[in-house]
Design a protein around this motif. Sequence first.
Motif, PDB file in Angstrom:
ATOM      1  N   ASN A  40      -4.697  11.479  -0.791  1.00 12.16           N
ATOM      2  CA  ASN A  40      -5.373  10.526   0.109  1.00 12.16           C
ATOM      3  C   ASN A  40      -6.054   9.371  -0.606  1.00 12.16           C
ATOM      4  O   ASN A  40      -7.021   8.793  -0.093  1.00 12.16           O
ATOM      5  N   VAL A  41      -5.571   9.029  -1.791  1.00 11.38           N
ATOM      6  CA  VAL A  41      -6.059   7.845  -2.498  1.00 11.38           C
ATOM      7  C   VAL A  41      -4.993   6.761  -2.389  1.00 11.38           C
ATOM      8  O   VAL A  41      -3.831   6.976  -2.735  1.00 11.38           O
ATOM      9  N   GLU A  42      -5.390   5.591  -1.913  1.00 13.44           N
ATOM     10  CA  GLU A  42      -4.417   4.511  -1.719  1.00 13.44           C
ATOM     11  C   GLU A  42      -4.237   3.711  -3.000  1.00 13.44           C
ATOM     12  O   GLU A  42      -5.200   3.319  -3.647  1.00 13.44           O
ATOM     13  N   MET A  43      -2.985   3.526  -3.365  1.00  8.26           N
ATOM     14  CA  MET A  43      -2.653   2.604  -4.449  1.00  8.26           C
ATOM     15  C   MET A  43      -2.045   1.355  -3.824  1.00  8.26           C
ATOM     16  O   MET A  43      -1.424   1.432  -2.756  1.00  8.26           O
ATOM     17  N   LYS A  44      -2.236   0.222  -4.475  1.00  9.86           N
ATOM     18  CA  LYS A  44      -1.588  -1.012  -4.057  1.00  9.86           C
ATOM     19  C   LYS A  44      -0.753  -1.520  -5.226  1.00  9.86           C
ATOM     20  O   LYS A  44      -1.206  -1.476  -6.379  1.00  9.86           O
ATOM     21  N   LEU A  95      -5.444   0.557  -8.671  1.00 10.45           N
ATOM     22  CA  LEU A  95      -5.806   1.940  -8.365  1.00 10.45           C
ATOM     23  C   LEU A  95      -7.296   2.152  -8.593  1.00 10.45           C
ATOM     24  O   LEU A  95      -7.840   1.715  -9.615  1.00 10.45           O
ATOM     25  N   PRO A 122       0.828  -1.217   0.000  1.00 10.61           N
ATOM     26  CA  PRO A 122       0.000   0.000   0.000  1.00 10.61           C
ATOM     27  C   PRO A 122       0.860   1.264   0.000  1.00 10.61           C
ATOM     28  O   PRO A 122       1.950   1.284   0.571  1.00 10.61           O
ATOM     29  N   LEU A 123       0.335   2.310  -0.653  1.00  9.83           N
ATOM     30  CA  LEU A 123       1.042   3.597  -0.679  1.00  9.83           C
ATOM     31  C   LEU A 123       0.004   4.707  -0.825  1.00  9.83           C
ATOM     32  O   LEU A 123      -0.887   4.626  -1.666  1.00  9.83           O
ATOM     33  N   LYS A 124       0.138   5.740   0.007  1.00  6.06           N
ATOM     34  CA  LYS A 124      -0.811   6.854  -0.018  1.00  6.06           C
ATOM     35  C   LYS A 124      -0.074   8.149   0.333  1.00  6.06           C
ATOM     36  O   LYS A 124       0.842   8.150   1.152  1.00  6.06           O
ATOM     37  N   ASN A 172      -0.610  12.542   1.165  1.00  6.24           N
ATOM     38  CA  ASN A 172      -1.567  13.580   1.567  1.00  6.24           C
ATOM     39  C   ASN A 172      -1.823  14.586   0.459  1.00  6.24           C
ATOM     40  O   ASN A 172      -2.817  15.311   0.485  1.00  6.24           O
TER      41      ASN A 172
END
Length: 307
Positions: free
Chosen positions: A87-91, A68, A48-50, A52
């Motif tokens: 603030n959108v999480e990518m995996k 995404l 996971p990566l997010k 601000n």
Amino acid sequence: MPIKALLNKPALTHEKSLKTLVENRTIFSLDHCELNIFETYQTTELVPLKFNDLVVTSMLRGKKVMHLFDDPSFEYLPGETVIVPSNVEMKIDFPEATNENPTQCIALAIDNQIITETLDFLNEKYPKEGKNNVWKLDHENYFFYNNVELASTINKLIKECMGNSLTKDAIADLTLQELIIRIIQTQTVKKFDNALPLESNNPLLPTIEYIRSNIRETIHLKELSDKACMSTTSFYRYFKRELGMSPIEYILNEKIKYAKKLLSNPNIQVNEVSYATGFEDCNYFIRLFKKYEGITPKQYQLLNFNG
């Protein structure tokens, strides 16, 4: 297969300095942006990566698989860029990462203040034609191939962020403004390329349709400006502002794209493709094709057929 403009690759982190083998992170912080360089040295999945802030990511080495939004996953390779809202999480999957074949990717987080100020400036000083047609980032149109201009701008930002100049924050701020413009222009070109929805009153729509309908012909600027109901001077400025390239550059891009479609036929001759795309001088066509694609039409044809 499209040819993509690659970015300059910073040196990899020395093995003894690595903190982790998965998404080892090096950070360079400026007043209005933060450059993150991520490196991964082993296969793993769904990391996971997010951020601000809005982040512009670009691949430098290796391959990732991105998950995404609720969209299908997609391969992410050098020469490609993805923008992700705040603030959108990518995996992220790393299916091929090893010590010998690491992935390397930049993530440039941009302060929302400079984005807002840049868009306000553009809408005030360079308003778009048509009602409710404004300068904006399209978060649904988030994946694209780097063109030369976009790659050059990202390279400048990487250089400034990693440098020691006393004025690097000022230069970076100006380059961030350029990057925002380049992204919007690249997104507009992709909309035309992929037939994505555009404002119905966009004056470029009839000109793009005219170019594609007459791709075999020699197309003159006056014909296009008449389609857009503008003077040639106003049309040229407007076209270049919207798409980041001149009408002639766009026409040549479209002719090369059409030539690539024709070259998918292994039996067609290069001189036939040259004439079919409106080039009477076959040698000029070959030189132009190589300039855009990095290989000759015949090499492209053989590569496409063997692939």
